[in-house]
Write a protein that holds these residues in place. Structure first.
Motif, PDB file in Angstrom:
ATOM      1  N   LYS A   2      19.450  24.556  37.598  1.00  0.00           N
ATOM      2  CA  LYS A   2      18.115  24.822  37.075  1.00  0.00           C
ATOM      3  C   LYS A   2      17.731  23.769  36.042  1.00  0.00           C
ATOM      4  O   LYS A   2      16.627  23.235  36.058  1.00  0.00           O
ATOM      5  CB  LYS A   2      18.092  26.203  36.403  1.00  0.00           C
ATOM      6  N   VAL A   3      18.681  23.451  35.146  1.00  0.00           N
ATOM      7  CA  VAL A   3      18.401  22.450  34.122  1.00  0.00           C
ATOM      8  C   VAL A   3      18.113  21.112  34.781  1.00  0.00           C
ATOM      9  O   VAL A   3      17.170  20.402  34.406  1.00  0.00           O
ATOM     10  CB  VAL A   3      19.592  22.334  33.143  1.00  0.00           C
TER      11      VAL A   3
ATOM     12  N   LEU B 254      30.843  41.589  38.065  1.00  0.00           N
ATOM     13  CA  LEU B 254      32.235  41.187  37.825  1.00  0.00           C
ATOM     14  C   LEU B 254      33.100  42.414  37.571  1.00  0.00           C
ATOM     15  O   LEU B 254      34.226  42.512  38.077  1.00  0.00           O
ATOM     16  CB  LEU B 254      32.312  40.241  36.635  1.00  0.00           C
TER      17      LEU B 254
ATOM     18  N   PHE C 212      16.655  27.978  27.415  1.00  0.00           N
ATOM     19  CA  PHE C 212      16.240  27.146  28.540  1.00  0.00           C
ATOM     20  C   PHE C 212      14.902  27.629  29.117  1.00  0.00           C
ATOM     21  O   PHE C 212      13.973  26.857  29.346  1.00  0.00           O
ATOM     22  CB  PHE C 212      17.326  27.182  29.611  1.00  0.00           C
TER      23      PHE C 212
ATOM     24  N   LEU D 169      22.946  27.689  36.579  1.00  0.00           N
ATOM     25  CA  LEU D 169      22.201  27.295  35.380  1.00  0.00           C
ATOM     26  C   LEU D 169      22.084  25.778  35.318  1.00  0.00           C
ATOM     27  O   LEU D 169      21.012  25.229  35.034  1.00  0.00           O
ATOM     28  CB  LEU D 169      22.922  27.830  34.145  1.00  0.00           C
TER      29      LEU D 169
ATOM     30  N   GLU E 238      39.442  45.240  42.976  1.00  0.00           N
ATOM     31  CA  GLU E 238      40.735  44.581  43.222  1.00  0.00           C
ATOM     32  C   GLU E 238      41.878  45.370  42.572  1.00  0.00           C
ATOM     33  O   GLU E 238      42.936  45.557  43.165  1.00  0.00           O
ATOM     34  CB  GLU E 238      40.700  43.158  42.649  1.00  0.00           C
TER      35      GLU E 238
ATOM     36  N   LEU F 200      14.653  20.998  36.120  1.00  0.00           N
ATOM     37  CA  LEU F 200      13.666  20.862  35.052  1.00  0.00           C
ATOM     38  C   LEU F 200      13.610  19.429  34.549  1.00  0.00           C
ATOM     39  O   LEU F 200      12.532  18.882  34.311  1.00  0.00           O
ATOM     40  CB  LEU F 200      14.016  21.812  33.913  1.00  0.00           C
TER      41      LEU F 200
ATOM     42  N   GLY G 229      33.228  33.966  38.842  1.00  0.00           N
ATOM     43  CA  GLY G 229      31.900  34.525  38.599  1.00  0.00           C
ATOM     44  C   GLY G 229      31.169  33.745  37.523  1.00  0.00           C
ATOM     45  O   GLY G 229      30.037  33.311  37.719  1.00  0.00           O
ATOM     46  N   LEU G 230      31.854  33.529  36.413  1.00  0.00           N
ATOM     47  CA  LEU G 230      31.203  32.821  35.312  1.00  0.00           C
ATOM     48  C   LEU G 230      30.877  31.389  35.703  1.00  0.00           C
ATOM     49  O   LEU G 230      29.812  30.868  35.378  1.00  0.00           O
ATOM     50  CB  LEU G 230      32.110  32.843  34.079  1.00  0.00           C
TER      51      LEU G 230
ATOM     52  N   TYR H  75      27.903  31.185  37.926  1.00  0.00           N
ATOM     53  CA  TYR H  75      26.712  31.388  37.103  1.00  0.00           C
ATOM     54  C   TYR H  75      26.345  30.115  36.362  1.00  0.00           C
ATOM     55  O   TYR H  75      25.186  29.712  36.321  1.00  0.00           O
ATOM     56  CB  TYR H  75      27.002  32.505  36.099  1.00  0.00           C
TER      57      TYR H  75
ATOM     58  N   VAL I 201      44.527  37.655  39.994  1.00  0.00           N
ATOM     59  CA  VAL I 201      43.337  37.708  40.847  1.00  0.00           C
ATOM     60  C   VAL I 201      42.118  38.144  40.036  1.00  0.00           C
ATOM     61  O   VAL I 201      41.033  37.566  40.157  1.00  0.00           O
ATOM     62  CB  VAL I 201      43.575  38.674  42.035  1.00  0.00           C
ATOM     63  N   VAL I 202      42.319  39.154  39.189  1.00  0.00           N
ATOM     64  CA  VAL I 202      41.194  39.646  38.389  1.00  0.00           C
ATOM     65  C   VAL I 202      40.669  38.550  37.472  1.00  0.00           C
ATOM     66  O   VAL I 202      39.459  38.300  37.385  1.00  0.00           O
ATOM     67  CB  VAL I 202      41.630  40.885  37.581  1.00  0.00           C
ATOM     68  N   LEU I 203      41.603  37.844  36.814  1.00  0.00           N
ATOM     69  CA  LEU I 203      41.179  36.751  35.928  1.00  0.00           C
ATOM     70  C   LEU I 203      40.434  35.687  36.714  1.00  0.00           C
ATOM     71  O   LEU I 203      39.395  35.182  36.271  1.00  0.00           O
ATOM     72  CB  LEU I 203      42.407  36.132  35.266  1.00  0.00           C
TER      73      LEU I 203
ATOM     74  N   THR J 196      36.246  43.203  39.967  1.00  0.00           N
ATOM     75  CA  THR J 196      37.600  43.256  39.432  1.00  0.00           C
ATOM     76  C   THR J 196      38.162  44.675  39.519  1.00  0.00           C
ATOM     77  O   THR J 196      39.336  44.861  39.814  1.00  0.00           O
ATOM     78  CB  THR J 196      37.623  42.804  37.962  1.00  0.00           C
TER      79      THR J 196
ATOM     80  N   LEU K 182      25.321  40.368  35.857  1.00  0.00           N
ATOM     81  CA  LEU K 182      26.496  39.535  36.152  1.00  0.00           C
ATOM     82  C   LEU K 182      27.769  40.235  35.706  1.00  0.00           C
ATOM     83  O   LEU K 182      28.736  40.340  36.464  1.00  0.00           O
ATOM     84  CB  LEU K 182      26.364  38.190  35.425  1.00  0.00           C
TER      85      LEU K 182
ATOM     86  N   ARG L 151      20.485  30.740  28.202  1.00  0.00           N
ATOM     87  CA  ARG L 151      19.501  30.935  29.272  1.00  0.00           C
ATOM     88  C   ARG L 151      18.102  31.154  28.711  1.00  0.00           C
ATOM     89  O   ARG L 151      17.121  30.636  29.239  1.00  0.00           O
ATOM     90  CB  ARG L 151      19.892  32.135  30.133  1.00  0.00           C
TER      91      ARG L 151
ATOM     92  N   ASN M 297      45.169  44.231  32.973  1.00  0.00           N
ATOM     93  CA  ASN M 297      43.766  44.140  33.371  1.00  0.00           C
ATOM     94  C   ASN M 297      42.850  44.827  32.376  1.00  0.00           C
ATOM     95  O   ASN M 297      41.655  44.602  32.390  1.00  0.00           O
ATOM     96  CB  ASN M 297      43.564  44.783  34.742  1.00  0.00           C
TER      97      ASN M 297
ATOM     98  N   THR N  94      38.759  36.088  39.434  1.00  0.00           N
ATOM     99  CA  THR N  94      37.422  36.584  39.805  1.00  0.00           C
ATOM    100  C   THR N  94      36.435  36.390  38.666  1.00  0.00           C
ATOM    101  O   THR N  94      35.326  35.892  38.874  1.00  0.00           O
ATOM    102  CB  THR N  94      37.483  38.083  40.138  1.00  0.00           C
ATOM    103  N   VAL N  95      36.881  36.777  37.481  1.00  0.00           N
ATOM    104  CA  VAL N  95      35.991  36.628  36.324  1.00  0.00           C
ATOM    105  C   VAL N  95      35.618  35.170  36.132  1.00  0.00           C
ATOM    106  O   VAL N  95      34.451  34.807  35.940  1.00  0.00           O
ATOM    107  CB  VAL N  95      36.674  37.190  35.063  1.00  0.00           C
ATOM    108  N   MET N  96      36.650  34.302  36.249  1.00  0.00           N
ATOM    109  CA  MET N  96      36.404  32.873  36.081  1.00  0.00           C
ATOM    110  C   MET N  96      35.412  32.362  37.114  1.00  0.00           C
ATOM    111  O   MET N  96      34.429  31.699  36.774  1.00  0.00           O
ATOM    112  CB  MET N  96      37.725  32.106  36.223  1.00  0.00           C
TER     113      MET N  96
ATOM    114  N   PHE O  36      40.790  42.395  30.813  1.00  0.00           N
ATOM    115  CA  PHE O  36      39.883  41.551  31.592  1.00  0.00           C
ATOM    116  C   PHE O  36      38.882  42.359  32.410  1.00  0.00           C
ATOM    117  O   PHE O  36      37.830  41.862  32.757  1.00  0.00           O
ATOM    118  CB  PHE O  36      40.686  40.640  32.528  1.00  0.00           C
TER     119      PHE O  36
END
Lengths: 221, 229, 89
Positions: free
Chosen positions: C79-80, A88, A210, C76, A95, C83, C68-69, C72, C60-62, A92, A84, A207, A38, C64-66, A41
């Protein structure tokens, strides 16, 4: 193509991080077991957050020196991406903590400090939304951004070292120290930090482009 | 250069004097703060019933005092920029420099907070008992706390006064910024309470001084930008 | 005025340094023992996340990051899209 080399580099670094992070040799430690992976990450989330918030502050300073919409937009978007990464990082971290320290939240100074840091930036977002006029909003939130960042530094770098922490390295470096980060870990750790941070910069880049386009569109209509 | 500094100093002195005179004329505001402190302490006394102190209630005593002081200072300092009416602000804008204003406000708020903190401590110790063993050290931590709170809250109140719903914003903006300071202060005053060796609180003392220094310089540099709008 | 500003910045740096050095001055006061966990490793918990050397925590941590991104990215994307719609009108 030549302009986008850093995006390709980001992707390569992240692929390397994930593959090497899962497959490489890691030291065998008692409670951590495989979760030492971890490190590639969870920890880079914090480095990414700090660096991206630093970008935000730099653009706030730039805004105060030279008030253009571009500087303001980049500062705001960078702060949001910093949030963000912070969220995260906290999730993480919780966890990871549950399965090594036994609790999601174990009142560790670094956990608390990161939660307070997030509160500061949530306050920044609330402050921004409470102004109607664009110029005033930009200037005052830039002032708060710089002020808050200056107040955040002692929180992140001084406080955890003064108190006992479950995190490693509370006497030396904030994130790690030599005794549990051997060269095998470093080999993957530094590319991981670089890769995740560059991913964050990429998001900020997209962002703010945009947002600038949107504002230009509103101006012409 | 020296001449400019002398002018700045004169401005600061003049502004502090003006604030003191204003406070003296409208005594109700200061009396209101005193009553606020008094009633909060009394409410704490009634709700906790901490008259008799066992060994383990020390941390509660300490934390409660600092929380009372925190809320008092937020309330006292919040009005430092909001109470000024528009005409007076415009008048100041034309005659004094922004640096003079922020420094004068910081000094004035520090004086106010010192007085309030001292009264609060005396009253609190009188009502809830006084377990402090090293009183000079405790007073030093009160002094540092008053300076720290007033410096950071002055800047925050200047920011918040520009926004629409400033009183809520004041709390949101100030608490996260103040937390590191508060933690240091609680630790330092706890050391003083237990009568530990004074060298034990040296770390906290230096860190507090450093934080104060950072906050003052940052507000000194940033306030002109705020003032212009 | 310029001199004053420089002085202020110097103050800032000195203050920050004072904070840092005194922190570094104190040695690693508390070497927290990581290995001092209670010897309950024999107790098998009925918990999949703890099996296989806890590798699933990493997964699990990976994830979560995935997520989250990706969330996000989705916001986005929306939003595009909005527009674009406005642009057409």
């Amino acid at each position: 193509m030549m302009k986008n080399w850093w995006k390709i580099l980001t992707v390569l670094l992240l692929i390397f991080t994930v593959v090497a992070g899962v497959l490489s040799e890691v030291p065998r430690l008692a409670i951590l077991n495989e979760t030492i992976r971890n490190l590639y990450f969870h920890v880079p989330m914090w480095f990414g957050m700090i660096l991206i918030l630093l970008i935000s502050v730099i653009y706030s300073i730039k805004y105060l020196r030279n008030p253009t919409i571009k500087n303001d937009v980049i500062a705001y978007e960078a702060a949001k991406v910093g949030i963000l990464f912070g969220v995260l990082g906290i999730v993480t971290g919780m966890e990871w903590a549950k399965f090594t320290w036994g609790e999601y939240w174990s009142n560790d100074p670094k956990q608390n400090a990161s939660a307070i840091g997030l509160l500061i930036y949530f306050a920044y977002v609330v402050l921004r939304s409470s102004f109607a006029e664009q110029q005033q909003r930009a200037r005052i939130s830039a002032v708060y951004n710089i002020f808050a960042f200056a107040a955040l530094i002692p929180l992140l770098f001084i406080l955890p070292r003064l108190t006992d922490s479950l995190h490693p390295g509370n006497g030396g470096n904030p994130g790690f120290n030599t005794y549990d980060l051997d060269s095998r870990l470093r080999m993957v750790f530094y590319p991981a930090v670089l890769g995740w941070t560059m991913l964050g910069i990429w998001i900020v880049n997209v962002r703010s482009r945009f947002e600038l386009l949107r504002q230009r569109l509103y101006e012409t209509v | 250069m020296r001449k400019i500094n002398a002018v700045l100093l004169k401005e600061i002195l003049y502004l502090i004097q003006k604030d003191l005179v204003l406070e003296w004329r409208q005594k109700y505001a200061f009396n209101g703060m005193l009553l606020y402190v008094g009633s909060t302490v009394f409410v704490c006394y009634l709700s906790f019933g901490l008259r008799q102190f066992s060994d383990d209630s020390g941390p509660i005593w300490n934390a409660l005092l600092w929380i009372i002081l925190l809320f008092t200072s937020v309330n006292a300092i919040a009005k430092s920029f909001m109470q000024e009416n528009r005409g007076r602000l415009l008048y100041f804008y034309s005659i004094v420099s922004p640096q003079g204003i922020i420094l004068a406000k910081i000094v004035y708020n520090t004086l106010l907070m010192l007085l309030l903190a001292f009264i609060c401590f005396v009253f609190y110790a009188f009502v809830l008992g006084n377990p402090v063993q090293d009183i000079p050290m405790f007073l030093l931590s009160l002094l540092l706390g008053a300076i720290g709170f007033s410096t950071s809250l002055t800047m925050i109140s200047a920011i918040a006064s520009k926004a629409a719903n400033s009183s809520t914003l004041m709390a949101i903006l100030s608490f996260p910024v103040i937390v590191p300071m508060l933690l240091m202060l609680i630790k330092m005053s706890k050391n003083a309470m237990d009568g530990l060796d004074r060298g034990a609180s040296l770390d906290e003392l230096l860190t507090l001084l450093a934080i104060n220094m950072i906050v003052i310089t940052v507000s000194y540099i940033l306030f002109p930008y705020l003032w212009r709008s | 005025m310029k001199l004053f500003r420089i002085l202020a910045i110097c103050c800032f740096i000195v203050g920050a340094l004072a904070g840092l050095t005194q922190v570094q001055a104190q040695p690693e006061q508390a070497q927290v023992e990581y290995s001092s966990a209670p010897a309950e490793s024999d107790i098998e918990m009925a918990d999949t996340l703890r099996q296989d050397g806890k590798i699933w925590v990493v997964v699990v941590v990976l994830l979560t990051v995935m997520t989250g991104l990706i969330i996000y990215l989705i916001t986005l994307d929306r939003k595009v899209g909005k527009l674009e719609k406005q642009f057409k009108e």
